[in-house]
Design an enzyme around this catalytic site. Structure first.
Site, PDB file in Angstrom:
ATOM      1  CG  PHE A  52       9.303 -36.756 -35.363  1.00  0.00           C
ATOM      2  CD1 PHE A  52       9.249 -37.092 -34.019  1.00  0.00           C
ATOM      3  CD2 PHE A  52       8.864 -37.689 -36.307  1.00  0.00           C
ATOM      4  CE1 PHE A  52       8.760 -38.321 -33.617  1.00  0.00           C
ATOM      5  CE2 PHE A  52       8.372 -38.920 -35.904  1.00  0.00           C
ATOM      6  CZ  PHE A  52       8.320 -39.244 -34.565  1.00  0.00           C
ATOM      7  CE1 TYR A  54      20.774 -38.236 -33.754  1.00  0.00           C
ATOM      8  CE2 TYR A  54      20.820 -35.830 -33.832  1.00  0.00           C
ATOM      9  CZ  TYR A  54      20.245 -37.042 -34.212  1.00  0.00           C
ATOM     10  OH  TYR A  54      19.153 -37.055 -35.040  1.00  0.00           O
TER      11      TYR A  54
HETATM   12  C1  HXC Z   1       5.614 -36.634 -32.536  1.00  0.00           C
HETATM   13  C2  HXC Z   1       5.092 -37.726 -34.484  1.00  0.00           C
HETATM   14  C3  HXC Z   1       5.591 -36.644 -35.254  1.00  0.00           C
HETATM   15  C4  HXC Z   1       6.096 -35.496 -34.554  1.00  0.00           C
HETATM   16  C5  HXC Z   1       4.873 -38.180 -36.596  1.00  0.00           C
HETATM   17  N1  HXC Z   1       4.668 -38.629 -35.368  1.00  0.00           N
HETATM   18  N2  HXC Z   1       5.428 -36.951 -36.552  1.00  0.00           N
HETATM   19  N3  HXC Z   1       5.109 -37.727 -33.142  1.00  0.00           N
HETATM   20  N4  HXC Z   1       6.087 -35.550 -33.205  1.00  0.00           N
HETATM   21  N5  HXC Z   1       6.587 -34.439 -35.220  1.00  0.00           N
HETATM   22  C6  HXC Z   1       4.062 -39.911 -34.982  1.00  0.00           C
HETATM   23  C7  HXC Z   1       2.663 -40.058 -35.555  1.00  0.00           C
HETATM   24  O1  HXC Z   1       1.691 -39.436 -34.709  1.00  0.00           O
HETATM   25  C8  HXC Z   1       2.512 -41.569 -35.577  1.00  0.00           C
HETATM   26  O2  HXC Z   1       2.244 -42.086 -34.305  1.00  0.00           O
HETATM   27  C9  HXC Z   1       3.892 -42.047 -35.920  1.00  0.00           C
HETATM   28  O3  HXC Z   1       4.808 -40.970 -35.586  1.00  0.00           O
HETATM   29  C10 HXC Z   1       4.032 -42.345 -37.396  1.00  0.00           C
HETATM   30  O4  HXC Z   1       3.636 -41.203 -38.132  1.00  0.00           O
HETATM   31  P1  HXC Z   1       3.239 -41.273 -39.668  1.00  0.00           P
HETATM   32  O5  HXC Z   1       3.021 -39.889 -40.139  1.00  0.00           O
HETATM   33  O6  HXC Z   1       2.140 -42.267 -39.871  1.00  0.00           O
HETATM   34  O7  HXC Z   1       4.569 -41.922 -40.269  1.00  0.00           O
HETATM   35  P2  HXC Z   1       5.114 -41.978 -41.739  1.00  0.00           P
HETATM   36  O8  HXC Z   1       4.079 -41.506 -42.723  1.00  0.00           O
HETATM   37  O9  HXC Z   1       5.711 -43.308 -41.925  1.00  0.00           O
HETATM   38  O10 HXC Z   1       6.270 -40.839 -41.764  1.00  0.00           O
HETATM   39  C11 HXC Z   1       7.498 -41.029 -41.068  1.00  0.00           C
HETATM   40  C12 HXC Z   1       7.935 -39.748 -40.356  1.00  0.00           C
HETATM   41  C13 HXC Z   1       7.973 -38.541 -41.313  1.00  0.00           C
HETATM   42  C14 HXC Z   1       9.313 -40.034 -39.755  1.00  0.00           C
HETATM   43  C15 HXC Z   1       6.979 -39.465 -39.231  1.00  0.00           C
HETATM   44  O11 HXC Z   1       8.462 -37.377 -40.651  1.00  0.00           O
HETATM   45  C16 HXC Z   1       8.809 -38.802 -42.531  1.00  0.00           C
HETATM   46  O12 HXC Z   1       8.303 -39.271 -43.554  1.00  0.00           O
HETATM   47  N6  HXC Z   1      10.138 -38.488 -42.492  1.00  0.00           N
HETATM   48  C17 HXC Z   1      11.086 -38.764 -43.579  1.00  0.00           C
HETATM   49  C18 HXC Z   1      12.090 -37.663 -43.796  1.00  0.00           C
HETATM   50  C19 HXC Z   1      12.816 -37.174 -42.588  1.00  0.00           C
HETATM   51  O13 HXC Z   1      12.385 -37.383 -41.430  1.00  0.00           O
HETATM   52  N7  HXC Z   1      13.904 -36.428 -42.827  1.00  0.00           N
HETATM   53  C20 HXC Z   1      14.673 -35.836 -41.786  1.00  0.00           C
HETATM   54  C21 HXC Z   1      15.927 -36.571 -41.572  1.00  0.00           C
HETATM   55  S1  HXC Z   1      16.909 -35.480 -40.651  1.00  0.00           S
HETATM   56  P3  HXC Z   1       0.733 -42.538 -33.848  1.00  0.00           P
HETATM   57  O14 HXC Z   1       0.908 -43.096 -32.486  1.00  0.00           O
HETATM   58  O15 HXC Z   1      -0.066 -41.266 -33.868  1.00  0.00           O
HETATM   59  O16 HXC Z   1       0.266 -43.528 -34.863  1.00  0.00           O
HETATM   60  C22 HXC Z   1      17.943 -36.242 -39.685  1.00  0.00           C
HETATM   61  C23 HXC Z   1      18.951 -35.264 -39.123  1.00  0.00           C
HETATM   62  C24 HXC Z   1      19.864 -35.801 -38.119  1.00  0.00           C
HETATM   63  O17 HXC Z   1      17.896 -37.410 -39.486  1.00  0.00           O
HETATM   64  C25 HXC Z   1      20.869 -34.873 -37.510  1.00  0.00           C
HETATM   65  C26 HXC Z   1      20.770 -33.420 -37.595  1.00  0.00           C
HETATM   66  C27 HXC Z   1      21.901 -32.690 -36.933  1.00  0.00           C
END
Ligand code: HXC
Ligand code: NAP
Length: 334
Positions: free
Chosen positions: A198, A249
């Site tokens: 993110f 990156y």
């Molecule tokens: C800041 C954030 C956040 C955000 C979550 N957190 N989202 N902090 N900004 N946008 C924090 C939460 O507050 C929490 O901290 C901690 O991260 C964990 O969050 P959860 O929601 O409990 O985690 P989880 O359910 O395990 O989900 C993981 C995730 C989510 C990464 C946060 O986005 C996810 O499921 N992603 C999977 C798919 C993904 O990201 N795809 C994109 C890949 S793209 P605290 O301290 O509050 O507990 C990619 C592209 C690369 O990699 C290159 C492009 C050019």
């Protein structure tokens, strides 16, 4: 040669001495085996002529060359015809590039794709199935995986197993591996594609937020690599492949996605290290570093809110366009 000495003549001959004085050249030509098109080149010490000696093609040779050419053309046409008659004809023919991507290129291979239920993982999975592989997709959301598996099986006629597994948990990874082996009897390829990411100023991240991304990307790829690697080595499997999806990156670093950049750089280092260390076990270790490819997962998290309107990903790319999923699938299949 001509430039350095305008008196030097360049001559071409066939290997029966058709053009030049037979006596002068025949013995020389006879000592070397001429290939079909590659001439032997020498300089005559008396006349200083530079002589290109070509193998003389017999009528039979020429006929064979023509037949080979016609057969190759016919094979290409056959592949195109078969493609057009099946459901996978939505693929561009140019994607099946020559001999690398014939329809059964991956037949007999078992491929596990982490995060294969959505986005780029799904696109690669689909292409592997079209090329004849048996696949397993895994992620946290079993319902999503089952729907994707059903959809891809219907579209390709291939076989896709859905396995729930959070890559952050080593026990779950080991269980996922066992499930795949029970279903298919073996596994040939691990594709580490699952990721979390993110956009955020780094100072605003909680320690847990930073850890979460590192855990999915770096620790998750490590967990799968270690479990699969141990299995292949213990079972003396002759050849196997690890393919890691990183990003551009991983080499340069990137502001505002620091946990992801840190983790992907780690995955890249692991890829390179194991390419050396595990080569002796027949394990290939490679990575692909894509630039931006539109997916819901990435776009929702990297361009939230009105960022999508303000920021055009294609402007960052020298070709001024984002990637097409099939382009990545082609490379991954290779
Ligand atoms: C800041 C954030 C956040 C955000 C979550 N957190 N989202 N902090 N900004 N946008 C924090 C939460 O507050 C929490 O901290 C901690 O991260 C964990 O969050 P959860 O929601 O409990 O985690 P989880 O359910 O395990 O989900 C993981 C995730 C989510 C990464 C946060 O986005 C996810 O499921 N992603 C999977 C798919 C993904 O990201 N795809 C994109 C890949 S793209 P605290 O301290 O509050 O507990 C990619 C592209 C690369 O990699 C290159 C492009 C050019
Ligand atoms: P995506 O659809 O969000 O894919 C990420 C996948 O990872 C999801 O299917 C998700 O499934 C899975 N996942 C997340 N956390 C997991 C966990 N803990 N355990 C198991 N699976 C988990 O995004 P994408 O764009 O296709 O990304 C795919 C890969 O390409 C990633 O490695 C990404 O870094 C890389 N990449 C993408 C781009 C791009 O522009 N899209 C560019 C360069 C590199 P669940 O939510 O069901 O768990």
């Amino acid at each position: 040669l001509r430039k350095s000495d305008p008196k030097i003549k360049i001559k071409s001959v066939f290997n029966d001495g058709t053009i030049l004085n037979k006596q002068k050249y025949d013995s020389l030509v006879a000592t070397a085996e001429l290939s079909k098109f590659q001439p032997i080149i020498f300089q005559d010490t008396i006349s200083n002529d530079v002589v290109f000696v070509y193998k003389k093609q017999t009528k039979e040779d020429l006929k064979k060359i023509e037949d080979d050419f016609k057969r190759k053309n016919k094979d290409d046409k056959e592949i195109r015809k078969n493609l057009n008659g099946t459901k996978i004809s939505n693929l561009e023919l140019k994607d099946l590039n020559g001999t690398v991507y014939t329809l059964e290129s991956l037949k007999g291979k078992v491929i596990v794709i982490t995060g294969g239920g959505s986005g780029l993982g799904k696109a690669m999975t689909k292409y592997f199935m079209e090329l004849g592989a048996q696949v397993a997709i895994s992620s946290r959301d079993l319902e999503k995986l089952k729907n994707t598996a059903k959809e891809l099986e219907a579209e390709t006629g291939g076989q896709c197993l859905a396995v729930q597994c959070d890559v952050r948990n080593y026990n779950e990874v080991e269980q996922m591996l066992q499930q795949v082996i029970t279903a298919y009897g073996k596994v040939d390829v691990l594709l580490n594609n699952a990721a979390g990411n993110f956009i955020s100023p780094t100072e605003r991240l909680s320690a847990n937020a930073f850890d979460t991304v590192i855990d999915i990307v770096l620790k998750g790829s490590k967990n799968c690599t270690l479990a699969f690697g141990k299995h292949w080595i213990d079972n003396k499997q002759e050849s196997s492949t690890i393919l890691n999806i990183v990003t551009t990156y991983a080499f340069t670093g990137s502001a505002y996605v620091v946990p992801s950049a840190t983790a992907k750089a780690g995955v890249l280092a692991m890829t390179r290290s194991l390419a050396v260390e595990w080569a002796k076990y027949g394990i290939r270790s490679n990575a692909i570093a894509p630039g931006p490819f539109p997916t819901k997962g990435a776009w929702d998290r990297l361009l939230p809110g009105d960022l999508a309107e303000k920021f055009d990903m294609s402007k960052k790319v020298p070709l001024k366009r984002v990637g097409d999923h099939q382009e990545l699938a082609n490379l991954a299949a290779y």
